[in-house]
Design a protein around this motif. Structure first.
Motif, PDB file in Angstrom:
ATOM      1  N   LEU A  35       0.838  -1.201   0.000  1.00  0.00           N
ATOM      2  CA  LEU A  35       0.000   0.000   0.000  1.00  0.00           C
ATOM      3  C   LEU A  35       0.873   1.252   0.000  1.00  0.00           C
ATOM      4  O   LEU A  35       0.631   2.216  -0.729  1.00  0.00           O
ATOM      5  CB  LEU A  35      -0.893  -0.032   1.241  1.00  0.00           C
ATOM      6  N   MET A  36       1.904   1.214   0.814  1.00  0.00           N
ATOM      7  CA  MET A  36       2.786   2.376   0.906  1.00  0.00           C
ATOM      8  C   MET A  36       3.489   2.621  -0.422  1.00  0.00           C
ATOM      9  O   MET A  36       3.605   3.761  -0.878  1.00  0.00           O
ATOM     10  CB  MET A  36       3.813   2.156   2.009  1.00  0.00           C
ATOM     11  N   ILE A  37       3.929   1.554  -1.055  1.00  0.00           N
ATOM     12  CA  ILE A  37       4.604   1.694  -2.343  1.00  0.00           C
ATOM     13  C   ILE A  37       3.667   2.303  -3.369  1.00  0.00           C
ATOM     14  O   ILE A  37       4.040   3.194  -4.133  1.00  0.00           O
ATOM     15  CB  ILE A  37       5.121   0.320  -2.821  1.00  0.00           C
ATOM     16  N   VAL A  38       2.408   1.834  -3.346  1.00  0.00           N
ATOM     17  CA  VAL A  38       1.442   2.366  -4.308  1.00  0.00           C
ATOM     18  C   VAL A  38       1.236   3.865  -4.073  1.00  0.00           C
ATOM     19  O   VAL A  38       1.271   4.674  -5.010  1.00  0.00           O
ATOM     20  CB  VAL A  38       0.100   1.598  -4.215  1.00  0.00           C
ATOM     21  N   ILE A  39       1.050   4.229  -2.811  1.00  0.00           N
ATOM     22  CA  ILE A  39       0.848   5.653  -2.497  1.00  0.00           C
ATOM     23  C   ILE A  39       2.049   6.474  -2.947  1.00  0.00           C
ATOM     24  O   ILE A  39       1.922   7.501  -3.611  1.00  0.00           O
ATOM     25  CB  ILE A  39       0.608   5.839  -0.978  1.00  0.00           C
ATOM     26  N   ILE A  40       3.230   5.977  -2.604  1.00  0.00           N
ATOM     27  CA  ILE A  40       4.444   6.710  -2.961  1.00  0.00           C
ATOM     28  C   ILE A  40       4.601   6.804  -4.473  1.00  0.00           C
ATOM     29  O   ILE A  40       4.953   7.845  -5.024  1.00  0.00           O
ATOM     30  CB  ILE A  40       5.675   6.023  -2.330  1.00  0.00           C
ATOM     31  N   PHE A  41       4.268   5.724  -5.145  1.00  0.00           N
ATOM     32  CA  PHE A  41       4.442   5.717  -6.591  1.00  0.00           C
ATOM     33  C   PHE A  41       3.491   6.698  -7.264  1.00  0.00           C
ATOM     34  O   PHE A  41       3.880   7.407  -8.193  1.00  0.00           O
ATOM     35  CB  PHE A  41       4.224   4.303  -7.137  1.00  0.00           C
TER      36      PHE A  41
END
Lengths: 560, 359
Positions: A529-535
């Motif tokens: 989830l964090m990676i998606v948000i950051i991306f």
């Protein structure tokens, strides 16, 4: 010098004194306390360097730094050359891709690697299924795994700084060597590489110092004999044992001193050797070569390999996020959304906290950063260089140092640590330079005569700022905002010392779920989830800020 | 056979033809300047001679050896010296090492390197600065390092790509003469690229004028100034007045043409009477300094016209006048003792020997 500027300066200094210098001085004072007495001295440091264990952590950290630097350089040098010099299709997309590890937290990558390469990970299970091996191979637990994950995480820094160097070299410098009779390899060694050395150093410092600041990834890989990891364990778990606590604090101080010292030394060296700034009339594109088919093919192959490594992390995290109990099987077998249900329904607090704290930190960052950038670039207020210096130093300061010093400073006296505001506050201080330097760079690019023209036309300084400067700075500021937010969002090394029940953020959630053991699914889902948000944030930056390259490189002095 | 032969050189960048079938012979020991406005292809031509650019067609032959047609000879094998526009002095090497770089590659003995570098630095006026880094030198000094580096190997060919364009005006003027005498003393065949016509006049044995990839005219500075091939050359080299008109009479024996301009009949010289025909629209060109000025009209002069002074500027050693001759503005460089003011009248004598017909 106007009184307004002086006023701004005083306020900025007050913030800096209260939230940076005051807590950090606590750290140093604490490290000088002699246990069991009211006296101060160097006893803790002497103990530290006399104790074979702590001495070992010191050398281990140094060794890890060197190994990571060598690995990233070996893999990064060819990649940087390919990206900077060869005319290849798909270079831009690939550049964006290899930037990914910078914004992905290293600890998130560590989970992915465990799933893939752990003792009961995909690769080992497959190899055992096929009968290639009978017992699992230890691919990652230990120093070698740590070198691998940190090198993967830090590779972009080397690639970006070197390829910027290769691009920035005035083509005529290499042509002159060619005319003087130097063939390809000799030219590369005697002219190209030396001219890139300042760029390389800028990236190399970040890489080399990383092991002095990252305590979590080593712990995940079962390595704790490193300065920051030992410091974390000593301070977080053994605070009642005075000796271990002091050794922890000393570790933090020593890490910080090494980071700051090497950072400053490299900075002054780079500034003395600004080769690229010397030559005139450089072309924007630099020297781009049409590669022959063989070089082209091997370049693509190499890019593909690195691309696969980089993509492994988000892909594996994605798989584990959508599966239940992916253990003891090479691939997930049971697909589910339970992990996300847990995050969204049962603990939305983590998400709320993460966004709220990052946002508040961001507001602090802007309110502090904009006037600071203005003061540093546009005024002659005394002490502004020192201000700039201290803020820049924060780039090199380990997060653990900020966390520990806040813990020490804000319990008694100024009991900020009992209020949740300490969380965004520490995030703000930790990432202080990110927004500032972006605004600073934008300010430097803004021709001062545009502002002067406004003032000559009768506008006040404040009006000029809002009507002329701010609109023109907007792009740079926006990129700075998002980068700041990304960095704050994934921050853990500071926050872990300060959080209390109810203040957990997403990264802390990831850590706790891993820490409790066997909750990989949830930890993986959170990391995903964090990676998606950051991306998504990064894509926004890339769209608005021009090249994604400049965006992610942001403050650290690349080309925009 | 010429020392450098540029044969039918053709180079395209995308859709733009940078060099369009240029052929030029350069004799041994000659200094030839490629002169033209920016984008005319002069630098590309020079870079083809150096081998830093590969032409799409054509060849460059240096000292009898083809550089492209029989296998590409890389720059490092051509034995050329080159001075770059931005000097390209390596910032990470000391002055000595910059100059010695090529000699070291040739494996010249250490002692000899030292001697040759010292000599060449002395000849460019940099003696004693061997230990400095380029960053510690002024622009002019860096330029001299670049020159020394190009000269030290005694190259067969010296290429100079706008070497003076980054210097300030005073230094630029001095360096023109210095470079010329240095290169002549070493008897080096040189190709010099510039967009500055005054620089070209000073430095060259011959000037090759280029426009939009084409070679327009080649000649000594005097030929180019006095007998420009067309309006572009006349305009690019020095200043001139163009007076449009129609050919009314052609005197082939005396190489004179009678031209009907707006304000009257002008007698002009034509270098090649075959290039004009009656009723053709052409231009008369006369330089401001060639026009003679009279306060009262002298007798028995053709090509004499009355005009009114529109602007008058005092420039010390002469006057610069803009004179209106029946709605045609003519620039004149007149003697400084002429007292007439703006609005007053003058008589202009356009000497038929100096007034030339251009297409």
């Amino acid at each position: 010098m106007s009184r307004g500027n002086l006023f701004i300066s005083i306020i900025l200094w007050a913030v800096l004194l209260l939230f940076v210098i005051y807590p950090l001085s606590f750290l140093i004072i604490e490290s000088l306390k002699i246990a069991g007495t009211n006296q101060y001295g160097l006893q803790n440091y002497i103990d530290f360097f006399k104790d074979p264990y702590y001495l070992k952590t010191f050398w281990n950290t140094l060794l890890l730094g060197i190994l990571v630097l060598i690995t990233t350089t070996l893999f990064g040098l060819p990649l940087a050359y390919i990206l900077a010099r060869y005319r290849l299709k798909g270079k831009l997309i690939f550049t964006a891709l290899i930037l990914l590890p910078i914004v992905l937290p290293a600890y998130a990558g560590a989970f992915a690697l465990i799933v893939l390469f752990g003792k009961m990970g995909t690769v080992n299970l497959l190899l055992m299924d096929w009968g290639v091996i009978s017992k699992p191979i230890n691919f990652i637990f230990g120093l070698h795994g740590l070198v691998f994950i940190q090198a993967l995480h830090l590779l972009p820094f080397i690639v970006l700084s070197l390829s910027a160097g290769f691009t920035d070299i005035d083509p005529s410098l290499e042509e002159a060597a060619e005319v003087e009779g130097a063939g390809g390899f000799r030219r590369f060694l005697t002219v190209t590489l030396p001219l890139c050395s300042p760029n390389y150093l800028a990236g190399a410092v970040i890489v080399f110092l990383w092991p002095f600041t990252d305590w979590l990834t080593p712990l995940i890989f079962g390595v704790q004999d490193l300065l920051p990891s030992t410091a974390y364990i000593n301070i977080a778990y053994h605070f009642t044992d005075m000796h271990r606590k002091y050794m922890g604090i000393v570790s933090v101080v020593i890490s910080s001193l090494i980071c700051v010292g090497i950072f400053l030394a490299s900075k002054s060296w780079v500034e003395r050797k600004k080769y690229t700034a010397l030559s005139k009339g450089t072309t924007l594109e630099g020297r781009i070569i049409q590669p022959n088919p063989w070089i082209k093919l091997s370049s693509y192959f190499y890019m593909f390999l690195i691309g696969v490594l980089v993509l492994l992390i988000p892909v594996v995290l994605g798989l584990s996020a959508f599966s239940r109990r992916w253990v003891l099987q090479p691939f997930p077998t049971f697909w589910t959304l339970d992990n996300f249900k847990l995050i969204f329904l049962e603990t939305p607090l983590l998400l709320k906290n993460s966004f709220l704290f990052s946002l508040i930190a961001l507001i602090f960052g802007v309110v502090f950063g904009l006037p600071a950038a203005y003061l540093i670039t546009r005024t002659k207020v005394p002490g502004k260089d020192t201000l700039d210096f201290i803020i820049t130093l924060m780039l090199a300061f380990p997060g653990i140092a900020v966390g520990v010093s806040y813990l020490l400073a804000f319990w008694e006296g100024i009991p900020l640590a009992t209020h949740w505001i300490i969380m965004p506050l520490s995030l703000f201080v930790r990432r202080l330079p990110y927004f500032l330097r972006m605004a600073h760079a934008s300010y430097l690019q803004l021709d001062i005569s545009l502002e002067e023209a406004s003032e000559v036309s009768g506008a006040s300084k404040l009006r000029t700022f809002f009507n002329i400067s701010l609109p023109l700075l907007l792009k740079g500021i926006f990129v700075g905002l998002v980068m700041f937010f990304i960095m704050a969002f994934q921050e853990i090394s500071t926050a872990i010392f300060l959080y209390r029940g109810g203040w957990e953020t997403l990264p802390i959630g990831i850590y706790l779920n891993w820490h409790r053991g066997m909750e990989f699914g949830i930890a993986g889902a959170m990391a995903f989830l964090m990676i998606v948000i950051i991306f998504i944030l990064l894509l926004i930056v890339a769209r608005i800020g021009g090249g994604i390259l400049g965006a992610a490189w942001g403050s650290s002095g690349g080309r925009y | 056979m010429a020392f450098i032969q540029i044969q039918n050189l053709y180079k395209k960048f995308g859709h733009i033809v940078a060099v369009n079938r240029v052929s030029l012979d350069i004799e041994k020991g000659e200094i030839v300047t490629l002169l033209g406005p920016s984008g005319c292809g002069k630098t590309t031509t020079l870079r083809c001679i150096a081998g830093l650019e590969k032409p799409d067609e054509g060849d460059v032959i240096i000292d009898g050896k083809p550089m492209f047609s029989q296998g590409f000879v890389p720059p490092s094998q051509r034995g050329i010296g080159m001075v770059f526009q931005n000097y390209a002095v390596w910032p990470h090497l000391r002055v000595f090492d910059n100059v010695a770089y090529g000699l070291k590659i040739q494996k010249v003995p250490k002692q000899e390197i030292k001697q040759r570098v010292t000599e060449v630095l002395e000849s460019v006026g940099l003696a004693g600065l061997e230990r400095r880094y380029p960053g510690q030198l002024s622009g002019g000094q860096q330029q001299r390092v670049a020159l020394a580096r190009a000269l030290v190997r005694n190259p067969k060919v010296l290429l100079l790509d706008e070497p003076l364009s980054n210097l300030d005006a005073k230094l630029r003027e001095r360096m023109r003469f210095e470079i010329k005498s240095l290169v002549k003393r070493m008897n080096m065949t040189s190709v010099y690229v510039t967009h500055d016509q005054a620089e070209a006049m000073v430095i060259s044995d011959r000037i090759a004028i280029m426009k939009a990839g084409n070679l327009v005219q080649v000649g000594t500075p005097e030929e180019i100034y006095k007998k420009p091939a067309n309006r572009f050359v006349a305009d690019f080299i020095g200043t001139t007045n163009f007076i449009p008109g129609e050919v009314s009479q052609i005197d082939k024996d005396r190489q004179l043409v009678s031209l009907q301009a707006e304000f009257g009949k002008i007698l002009c010289r034509v270098f090649d009477s075959a290039m004009v025909s009656p009723n053709q629209k052409v231009h008369a060109s006369i330089r401001p300094e060639e026009i003679e000025v009279y306060i009262s009209p002298p007798k028995d002069k053709e090509n004499l016209f009355k005009g009114t002074i529109m602007h008058r500027a005092y420039l010390g050693n002469f006057l610069y006048l803009f004179v209106n001759v029946d709605h045609t503005l003519i620039r004149i460089q007149a003697p400084y003792d002429i007292k007439q003011k703006e609005g007053e009248e003058l008589f202009l004598f356009l000497n038929p020997e100096k007034c030339i017909v251009l297409l």
